[in-house]
Write a protein that holds these residues in place. Structure first.
Motif, PDB file in Angstrom:
ATOM      1  N   VAL A 233      83.048  -4.649  37.065  1.00 51.84           N
ATOM      2  CA  VAL A 233      82.616  -3.674  38.062  1.00 51.84           C
ATOM      3  C   VAL A 233      83.784  -2.766  38.413  1.00 51.84           C
ATOM      4  O   VAL A 233      84.949  -3.148  38.286  1.00 51.84           O
ATOM      5  CB  VAL A 233      82.080  -4.361  39.340  1.00 51.84           C
ATOM      6  N   TYR A 234      83.449  -1.541  38.815  1.00 52.92           N
ATOM      7  CA  TYR A 234      84.440  -0.552  39.188  1.00 52.92           C
ATOM      8  C   TYR A 234      84.039   0.035  40.542  1.00 52.92           C
ATOM      9  O   TYR A 234      82.884  -0.018  40.944  1.00 52.92           O
ATOM     10  CB  TYR A 234      84.528   0.544  38.125  1.00 52.92           C
ATOM     11  N   GLU A 235      84.994   0.594  41.239  1.00 49.20           N
ATOM     12  CA  GLU A 235      84.712   1.141  42.554  1.00 49.20           C
ATOM     13  C   GLU A 235      83.673   2.256  42.458  1.00 49.20           C
ATOM     14  O   GLU A 235      83.765   3.144  41.615  1.00 49.20           O
ATOM     15  CB  GLU A 235      85.992   1.678  43.187  1.00 49.20           C
ATOM     16  N   GLY A 236      82.660   2.188  43.328  1.00 51.70           N
ATOM     17  CA  GLY A 236      81.623   3.205  43.331  1.00 51.70           C
ATOM     18  C   GLY A 236      80.294   2.647  43.808  1.00 51.70           C
ATOM     19  O   GLY A 236      80.172   1.467  44.140  1.00 51.70           O
ATOM     20  N   LEU A 237      79.278   3.525  43.831  1.00 50.98           N
ATOM     21  CA  LEU A 237      77.950   3.128  44.288  1.00 50.98           C
ATOM     22  C   LEU A 237      77.238   2.293  43.227  1.00 50.98           C
ATOM     23  O   LEU A 237      77.281   2.627  42.030  1.00 50.98           O
ATOM     24  CB  LEU A 237      77.109   4.367  44.601  1.00 50.98           C
ATOM     25  N   TYR A 238      76.569   1.230  43.665  1.00 49.94           N
ATOM     26  CA  TYR A 238      75.806   0.366  42.769  1.00 49.94           C
ATOM     27  C   TYR A 238      74.419   0.120  43.372  1.00 49.94           C
ATOM     28  O   TYR A 238      74.271   0.061  44.599  1.00 49.94           O
ATOM     29  CB  TYR A 238      76.502  -0.985  42.581  1.00 49.94           C
TER      30      TYR A 238
END
Length: 277
Positions: free
Chosen positions: A82-87
């Motif tokens: 996972v990477y920083e941001g909206l999910y």
């Protein structure tokens, strides 16, 4: 009295709030459960430290429709990182939203000529030359020590017996006799005027015939020559000319199995794989 009034106001407002809620608007959209109005402020989503796309943590389980802003980036780069941001959650996994919803291993054709924004040119180079994140992701999607070399190649799907990323095939063919048209060719020389052919003459020498008589005391043996040498010597001679005539010939094609380039017409583009930034 004031307490009673407040109670009554809340009581009568409850049915209206239960239908849809408006924040800073007296007339929320009837299709929205929550309608927030502002000309100066935005909406902040919940912020959660997700661990992996296949792991609901910190939730107890996956919930379809759940949306949040992920605040962490996985330390180990894997297909479920996972990477920083909206999910958002589809009930079985987290999926990143927005322009960064690319999947590791995605392929694209582009007129770009160099690596860019997590896309790496498939040019056969060793993955050790890539950034650390890209090296991890290359291994995670099954790429070996080197990126596939997609130069002058056409990408196809896996037929079940090939390895992912393998490069094979040829862009040339060799025409064999079986590929030639079924046509019979015949050829003769041009007439070449009067000419002769040589031959060797042969002959027999003189032969002696011995005759026996019945008068043995008188003539025991009579010799008689019955053949003589030919008048002409046994030399090489030529035939009479035979007039204008032709000869059949075999003419080699002079070919040397040079391959024929069978590459079809194409538009030039480079192939990139997405391995993340």
């Amino acid at each position: 009295m004031k307490k009673t009034t407040s109670f009554l106001l809340l009581f009568f407002c409850y049915p209206m709030l239960a239908q849809n809620v408006g924040v800073d608007t007296a007339y929320p959209d009837t299709n929205a459960a929550l309608d927030i109005y502002s000309e100066k402020k935005g909406l902040i989503m919940t912020r959660l430290p997700l661990t992996a796309t296949d792991n609901p943590s910190p939730l107890a389980n996956h919930v379809m429709g759940m949306t949040t802003y992920n605040t962490t980036t996985s330390a180990a780069q894997t297909p479920v990182s996972v990477y920083e941001g909206l999910y958002y959650n589809d009930g079985t996994k987290w999926t990143q939203m927005g322009p960064n919803t690319l999947m590791i291993g995605d392929i694209k054709h582009s007129l770009e000529t160099a690596d860019h924004k997590g896309w790496f040119l498939l040019d056969g180079r060793n993955i050790s030359s890539l950034p650390t994140v890209a090296q991890f992701n290359a291994g995670a999607v099954g790429i070996g020590a080197n990126l596939p070399d997609a130069s002058d190649t056409f990408i196809k799907t896996n037929n079940g017996t090939e390895s992912e990323g393998s490069v094979a095939g040829n862009n040339s063919i060799v025409v064999t006799q079986a590929n030639l048209p079924n046509i019979n060719y015949s050829s003769v020389t041009s007439t070449n005027g009067n000419h002769n052919h040589s031959y060797t003459d042969s002959y027999n020498g003189a032969k002696t015939l011995g005759l026996a008589t019945n008068v043995l005391p008188l003539v025991p043996l009579i010799s008689e020559t019955v053949g003589t040498n030919d008048v002409l010597p046994g030399n090489l001679h030529t035939s009479e000319n035979d007039g204008n005539h032709a000869h059949t010939v075999n003419v080699p094609s002079g070919g040397s199995d040079v391959p024929i380039n069978a590459t079809p017409q194409h538009i030039v583009a480079n192939v990139f794989v997405y391995l993340g930034e």
